[in-house]
Write an enzyme that holds these catalytic residues in place. Sequence first.
Site, mmCIF file in Angstrom:
data_model
loop_
_atom_site.group_PDB
_atom_site.id
_atom_site.type_symbol
_atom_site.label_atom_id
_atom_site.label_comp_id
_atom_site.label_asym_id
_atom_site.label_seq_id
_atom_site.Cartn_x
_atom_site.Cartn_y
_atom_site.Cartn_z
ATOM 1 N N HIS A 135 -1.896 3.378 6.524
ATOM 2 C CA HIS A 135 -2.811 2.274 6.842
ATOM 3 C C HIS A 135 -4.260 2.747 6.763
ATOM 4 C CE1 HIS A 135 -4.384 -1.311 8.765
ATOM 5 N NE2 HIS A 135 -4.998 -0.546 9.655
ATOM 6 N N ARG A 184 0.872 -1.189 0.000
ATOM 7 C CA ARG A 184 0.000 0.000 0.000
ATOM 8 C C ARG A 184 0.901 1.228 0.000
ATOM 9 N NH1 ARG A 184 0.539 1.788 5.262
ATOM 10 N NH2 ARG A 184 0.611 0.178 6.885
ATOM 11 N N TYR A 213 7.758 4.184 9.934
ATOM 12 C CA TYR A 213 8.147 2.771 9.967
ATOM 13 C C TYR A 213 8.538 2.212 8.597
ATOM 14 C CZ TYR A 213 3.145 2.377 8.767
ATOM 15 O OH TYR A 213 1.908 2.522 8.176
#
Length: 368
Positions: free
Chosen positions: A271, A267, A281
């Site tokens: 999120h 993706r 991250y």
Amino acid sequence: MAPKKSFDPVKVLAEVEKKFEMFQILNEEGEIVNEDAMPDLSDDELVELMRRMVWTRVLDQRSISLNRQGRLGFYAPTAGQEASQLASQYALEQEDYILPGYRDVPQLIWQGLPLTQAFLFSRGHFKGNQFPEGVNALSPQIIIGAQYVQNAGVAVGIKKRGKSAVAVTYTGDGGTSQGDFYEGINFASAYKAPAIFVVQNNNYAISTPRELQTNAKTLAQKAVSVGIPGVLVDGMDPLAVYKVTKDARDRAVAGDGPTLIETLCYRYGPHTMAGDDPTRYRTSDEDSDWEKKDPLVRFRKFLESKDLWNEEKENEVMEQAKEDVKKAIKEADATEKQSVTQLMDNMYEDMPQNLKEQYEVYKEKESK
């Protein structure tokens, strides 16, 4: 008499894991690398699949913008997962049932859910969950992995009714760490139910990298534990995703039971739009590597090599998508706002006493 060989479980595990190689038809340059596996799709069908992918990429961009404007509620970006989502749905039939996760609204739209209702779902409006007749699907599941158990139940119901259909569900790599994941695939396996379980492995469960969730080399190999086929497929390759899903459906309707499909994808966005920051991250190098595997770029190169696609066609689809979004959000804005009492009426058949008291308070407020 020859001495018996000792059993080596570590060697057996290694041998099993080596068998789960990634299935691919188109490489990153849009070149066919597995001619024998090419699905039986006409030129028109190939173009339609590309049209859906481009349209959905625009929908994602517009939805992110609408969310930032405060005109949408919950939204999980989909850019990068178009091949995984849309090519798998493209292999289904209208009578099949879709049990989506919260990122899987595009599959619902192409299964027949009006875009206006998809926007209303995002806003939490009850009308967003009132699917039209003939759209065989449940509302997107918010609880991680819960749809896997539901999918097993729907598939068993399909089998008991003697229908030539399947139930397909989706979760992310994080969903495979939930108990519902194992319970769902095991139940469906035990009853040889016509089910397809898709794991969209985009490498991160929110911020937790996939390698910290399990020591398994692949997620597809988890199918072995319940005795069903497991497939690892290049989730950025729409032809490969279509092929493995179509094959899984054929097996399911023939009575051969469920299949677990792991689509290896990415993706590009966060999120969800609820405050996640992927730069905390994920590295820019990782993002760049996956951008080179973009499913739209790959499929575009393939179709252009066959003289089936060009910039003019793509621009037409993009403009149409923008108009569709503009019209749908206008219709969503014009929908009567959901009241608190409507929400409570829809939630409870027998309302608890404490809520009955609150209900009367809100009813009085709404009457003014």
